[in-house]
Design a protein around this motif. Sequence first.
Motif, PDB file in Angstrom:
ATOM      1  N   SER A 446       0.827  -1.179   0.166  1.00  0.00           N
ATOM      2  CA  SER A 446      -0.006  -0.207   0.110  1.00  0.00           C
ATOM      3  C   SER A 446       1.093   1.315   0.243  1.00  0.00           C
ATOM      4  CB  SER A 446      -0.902  -0.396   1.218  1.00  0.00           C
ATOM      5  OG  SER A 446      -0.314  -0.049   2.487  1.00  0.00           O
ATOM      6  N   THR A 447       2.044   1.211   0.634  1.00  0.00           N
ATOM      7  CA  THR A 447       3.175   2.076   0.645  1.00  0.00           C
ATOM      8  C   THR A 447       3.257   2.756  -0.714  1.00  0.00           C
ATOM      9  OG1 THR A 447       3.528   1.419   2.526  1.00  0.00           O
ATOM     10  CG2 THR A 447       5.060   3.499   1.917  1.00  0.00           C
ATOM     11  N   ILE A 448       3.630   1.644  -0.906  1.00  0.00           N
ATOM     12  CA  ILE A 448       4.276   1.561  -2.804  1.00  0.00           C
ATOM     13  C   ILE A 448       2.926   2.644  -3.624  1.00  0.00           C
ATOM     14  CG2 ILE A 448       5.478   0.719  -4.820  1.00  0.00           C
ATOM     15  CD1 ILE A 448       6.741  -1.091  -2.852  1.00  0.00           C
ATOM     16  N   LEU A 449       2.520   1.437  -3.485  1.00  0.00           N
ATOM     17  CA  LEU A 449       0.412   2.278  -4.652  1.00  0.00           C
ATOM     18  C   LEU A 449      -0.116   3.433  -4.422  1.00  0.00           C
ATOM     19  CD1 LEU A 449      -0.727   0.560  -6.289  1.00  0.00           C
ATOM     20  CD2 LEU A 449      -2.673   0.411  -4.554  1.00  0.00           C
ATOM     21  N   HIS A 450       0.485   4.314  -2.900  1.00  0.00           N
ATOM     22  CA  HIS A 450      -0.040   5.559  -2.626  1.00  0.00           C
ATOM     23  C   HIS A 450       1.040   6.313  -3.475  1.00  0.00           C
ATOM     24  CE1 HIS A 450      -1.043   8.722  -0.426  1.00  0.00           C
ATOM     25  NE2 HIS A 450       0.174   9.076  -0.590  1.00  0.00           N
ATOM     26  N   TYR A 451       2.317   6.480  -3.529  1.00  0.00           N
ATOM     27  CA  TYR A 451       3.130   7.456  -4.146  1.00  0.00           C
ATOM     28  C   TYR A 451       3.503   6.511  -5.726  1.00  0.00           C
ATOM     29  CZ  TYR A 451       4.783   8.820   0.786  1.00  0.00           C
ATOM     30  OH  TYR A 451       4.284   8.987   1.904  1.00  0.00           O
ATOM     31  N   LEU A 452       3.264   5.668  -6.164  1.00  0.00           N
ATOM     32  CA  LEU A 452       3.678   5.435  -7.161  1.00  0.00           C
ATOM     33  C   LEU A 452       2.837   3.946  -7.989  1.00  0.00           C
ATOM     34  CD1 LEU A 452       7.260   3.581  -6.533  1.00  0.00           C
ATOM     35  CD2 LEU A 452       7.028   6.237  -7.231  1.00  0.00           C
ATOM     36  N   PRO A 454       0.635   3.430 -10.927  1.00  0.00           N
ATOM     37  CA  PRO A 454       0.029   3.445 -12.365  1.00  0.00           C
ATOM     38  C   PRO A 454      -1.073   4.143 -12.897  1.00  0.00           C
ATOM     39  CG  PRO A 454       0.295   0.938 -11.677  1.00  0.00           C
ATOM     40  CD  PRO A 454       0.473   1.259  -9.574  1.00  0.00           C
ATOM     41  N   TRP A 455      -1.631   3.867 -11.547  1.00  0.00           N
ATOM     42  CA  TRP A 455      -3.137   4.139 -12.550  1.00  0.00           C
ATOM     43  C   TRP A 455      -3.687   5.516 -12.467  1.00  0.00           C
ATOM     44  CZ3 TRP A 455      -2.689  -0.183  -9.424  1.00  0.00           C
ATOM     45  CH2 TRP A 455      -2.485  -1.191 -10.046  1.00  0.00           C
ATOM     46  N   THR A 456      -2.777   6.242 -11.527  1.00  0.00           N
ATOM     47  CA  THR A 456      -2.612   7.825 -11.659  1.00  0.00           C
ATOM     48  C   THR A 456      -1.517   8.663 -11.976  1.00  0.00           C
ATOM     49  OG1 THR A 456      -1.220   8.175  -9.376  1.00  0.00           O
ATOM     50  CG2 THR A 456      -3.695   7.748  -9.184  1.00  0.00           C
ATOM     51  N   ALA A 457      -1.893   9.597 -12.438  1.00  0.00           N
ATOM     52  CA  ALA A 457      -1.049  10.826 -13.179  1.00  0.00           C
ATOM     53  C   ALA A 457       0.543  10.663 -12.427  1.00  0.00           C
ATOM     54  CB  ALA A 457      -1.379  11.681 -13.708  1.00  0.00           C
ATOM     55  N   GLY A 458       0.140  11.323 -11.148  1.00  0.00           N
ATOM     56  CA  GLY A 458       0.499  11.996  -9.982  1.00  0.00           C
ATOM     57  C   GLY A 458       2.464  10.463 -10.231  1.00  0.00           C
ATOM     58  N   ARG A 460       2.765   7.727 -11.979  1.00  0.00           N
ATOM     59  CA  ARG A 460       2.711   7.699 -13.267  1.00  0.00           C
ATOM     60  C   ARG A 460       4.214   8.186 -13.159  1.00  0.00           C
ATOM     61  NH1 ARG A 460      -2.500   6.252 -15.357  1.00  0.00           N
ATOM     62  NH2 ARG A 460      -1.944   8.250 -16.268  1.00  0.00           N
ATOM     63  N   ALA A 461       4.589   9.310 -13.058  1.00  0.00           N
ATOM     64  CA  ALA A 461       5.104  10.392 -13.171  1.00  0.00           C
ATOM     65  C   ALA A 461       6.511  10.446 -11.825  1.00  0.00           C
ATOM     66  CB  ALA A 461       4.570  12.375 -13.130  1.00  0.00           C
ATOM     67  N   ALA A 462       5.537   9.804 -10.714  1.00  0.00           N
ATOM     68  CA  ALA A 462       7.111   9.350  -9.654  1.00  0.00           C
ATOM     69  C   ALA A 462       7.866   8.652 -10.198  1.00  0.00           C
ATOM     70  CB  ALA A 462       6.179   9.892  -8.619  1.00  0.00           C
ATOM     71  N   LEU A 463       7.075   7.252 -10.896  1.00  0.00           N
ATOM     72  CA  LEU A 463       7.502   6.227 -11.754  1.00  0.00           C
ATOM     73  C   LEU A 463       8.446   6.516 -12.226  1.00  0.00           C
ATOM     74  CD1 LEU A 463       7.287   3.453 -10.562  1.00  0.00           C
ATOM     75  CD2 LEU A 463       5.797   3.041 -12.610  1.00  0.00           C
ATOM     76  N   ASN A 464       8.298   7.586 -13.172  1.00  0.00           N
ATOM     77  CA  ASN A 464       9.049   7.762 -13.746  1.00  0.00           C
ATOM     78  C   ASN A 464      10.289   8.309 -14.379  1.00  0.00           C
ATOM     79  OD1 ASN A 464       9.579   7.744 -16.990  1.00  0.00           O
ATOM     80  ND2 ASN A 464       9.218   9.738 -16.647  1.00  0.00           N
ATOM     81  N   GLN A 465      10.121   9.221 -12.629  1.00  0.00           N
ATOM     82  CA  GLN A 465      10.784   9.649 -12.179  1.00  0.00           C
ATOM     83  C   GLN A 465      12.081   8.766 -11.505  1.00  0.00           C
ATOM     84  OE1 GLN A 465      10.249  13.225  -9.444  1.00  0.00           O
ATOM     85  NE2 GLN A 465      11.941  13.493  -9.581  1.00  0.00           N
ATOM     86  N   LEU A 466      12.063   7.858 -11.220  1.00  0.00           N
ATOM     87  CA  LEU A 466      12.740   7.512 -10.071  1.00  0.00           C
ATOM     88  C   LEU A 466      13.536   5.852 -11.362  1.00  0.00           C
ATOM     89  CD1 LEU A 466      12.999   5.859  -7.420  1.00  0.00           C
ATOM     90  CD2 LEU A 466      11.243   4.075  -8.361  1.00  0.00           C
ATOM     91  N   VAL A 467      12.182   6.113 -12.304  1.00  0.00           N
ATOM     92  CA  VAL A 467      13.209   4.963 -13.306  1.00  0.00           C
ATOM     93  C   VAL A 467      14.055   5.557 -14.245  1.00  0.00           C
ATOM     94  CG1 VAL A 467      12.464   4.291 -15.461  1.00  0.00           C
ATOM     95  CG2 VAL A 467      11.143   3.647 -13.355  1.00  0.00           C
ATOM     96  N   GLN A 468      13.781   6.684 -14.309  1.00  0.00           N
ATOM     97  CA  GLN A 468      14.815   7.699 -14.949  1.00  0.00           C
ATOM     98  C   GLN A 468      16.488   8.198 -14.271  1.00  0.00           C
ATOM     99  OE1 GLN A 468      15.235   9.021 -17.807  1.00  0.00           O
ATOM    100  NE2 GLN A 468      17.191   9.553 -17.455  1.00  0.00           N
ATOM    101  N   GLN A 469      16.072   7.749 -12.812  1.00  0.00           N
ATOM    102  CA  GLN A 469      16.585   8.044 -12.105  1.00  0.00           C
ATOM    103  C   GLN A 469      18.282   6.957 -12.144  1.00  0.00           C
ATOM    104  OE1 GLN A 469      16.811   7.658  -7.793  1.00  0.00           O
ATOM    105  NE2 GLN A 469      17.918   9.541  -7.018  1.00  0.00           N
ATOM    106  N   GLN A 470      17.450   5.342 -11.981  1.00  0.00           N
ATOM    107  CA  GLN A 470      17.770   4.543 -11.833  1.00  0.00           C
ATOM    108  C   GLN A 470      18.398   3.954 -12.857  1.00  0.00           C
ATOM    109  OE1 GLN A 470      18.597   2.699  -9.245  1.00  0.00           O
ATOM    110  NE2 GLN A 470      17.321   3.897  -8.023  1.00  0.00           N
ATOM    111  N   ALA A 471      18.289   4.580 -14.181  1.00  0.00           N
ATOM    112  CA  ALA A 471      18.971   4.272 -15.570  1.00  0.00           C
ATOM    113  C   ALA A 471      19.778   4.728 -15.230  1.00  0.00           C
ATOM    114  CB  ALA A 471      17.438   4.701 -16.438  1.00  0.00           C
ATOM    115  N   SER A 472      20.020   6.474 -15.335  1.00  0.00           N
ATOM    116  CA  SER A 472      21.123   7.604 -14.865  1.00  0.00           C
ATOM    117  C   SER A 472      22.456   6.308 -13.973  1.00  0.00           C
ATOM    118  CB  SER A 472      20.815   9.048 -14.458  1.00  0.00           C
ATOM    119  OG  SER A 472      19.393   9.428 -15.587  1.00  0.00           O
TER     120      SER A 472
END
Length: 513
Positions: A446-452, A454-458, A460-472
């Motif tokens: 539930s904690t991960i789902l609250h912040y990340l 995939p069903w909300t715009a906010g 998905r944006a936070a999830l993409n930012q996390l992925v981008q950081q890991q990729a970098s």
Amino acid sequence: MASAAASAPIANRAAITACLILSVVMQALDTTIANVALPYMQGSVSASADQINWVLTSYIVAAAIMTPPSGFLASRFGRKYVLMVAIAGFVIASMLCGMSQSLFQIVGARLLQGFFGAALVPLSQSILLDIYSAEERGSAMALFGVSVMVGPVLGPVIGGWLTENISWRWVFYINLPIGILALAGVWFFISETKANAQTKLDWIGFGSLSIAIAALQVFLDRGSQLDWFSSFEIILEATVCAAAFYVFLVHTFTMKTGSFVNPRLFLDRNFTLGMLYIFIVGLTYYASMSLMTPYLQTLMGYPVVTAGLVMGPRGLGTMFCMFLVGRLVGKVDVRLLLLTGLLLTAWAMYDMSGWTPAVSQWTVIVTGFVQGAGLGFLFVPLSVVTFATISPEQRGDATGLYNLSRNIGSSIGISVLSYLLVRNGQINHATISAHITATNPAFHNSTILHYLSPWTAGGRAALNQLVQQQASIISYIDDFKLMMVLTLAVAPLLLLLRTAQNAGGSDHAAVMD
């Protein structure tokens, strides 16, 4: 000039030394002072992450092109006149850098900086060698070496403070008072040398090599944006580079005397290997410096002043070990010293390949110091062994090529590693994203789902930012590993180096620029 200067009053020599040191410090600072300000420049001139590195590579390439003919210009027009033009031009170009409003303007101004700044170090060094006796030159060259190394030590610190408290533009404006003092000192205290109108330069060799270097750098800088050989511009730049280099080679090997580059130098095994080693040194050191700035400020969230402070000890490591190694040269096999430098550099890259944004400041400082120490162990003994078997009459041409190789290594390293950083970041982002689906069991938390979510715009944006950081992070690791491999790959070639009985007495100060 030499005899007159040697008998000059001590006060006059002190004034000459001071103004020359100022000009060298000014040039040395500008090789690193802009690094920590790059993210701020990027926003001001609307540049991408790989485009802003042109601010670094344009300066290095221009300096590389203009360093070899600096001796010709001094002989043809007089050393004092050329030095004054170089200082004045460097200061004017610095002002233009500070006033730039676009990427095109700042890159053009940095090119001018490199063109004028190229002559500052070799001409200042030659004057110092003239005004001090043979017994005093050791101390004079030690002071000169410290002034050259001021850039890596103070550049990030001063650049960070100016950027944070005033503006990134002041990393260039600071050259105005320094340049005025240096110019006034040269005008009042230095005597002009006799100009020789008969001095000639191999314009075909110089021109073709310059075009080849410039075309290669534009090819590397623009290739990633234009999808390489799918672009007509990139094909044209590659063709120009290859054609110019072909003309240079044919002209060099068919010209009997007076060629811009003496091809016989490359028959010397030490010199050829030294050219390769200094190329790798330029690639690993300056490219890693360009990578550290966005890593510290973007991924780790360091303020610009803090980033400058933690990068400063890198230069301290270099300076300390240069003095230490200077005492060891002639007593210890230079190949052992070089191996130590390569291993220290490789270890630093290995340690950096394990970094994450959570790494401590102390780790960054220690690793940077070790990398700087590696450069200190490489710089002096590499200079000694490279020129130990070169005859004195060929040393002028050899030092010009040596520094040209270092500068080209630096510019190519920054361009290639910046491109790999961006490309691998995109690949890593796609790879990581492929494993993130709405049905991933991690979203049952539930904690991960609250912040990340995939069903909300906010979410998905936070999830993409996390992925981008890991990729970098993974992309930086790949770059650091590549530099480590390159450093280790050239280590076995140390066995091919020849030592000379007079290596310990070689004037390694002649290549400290």
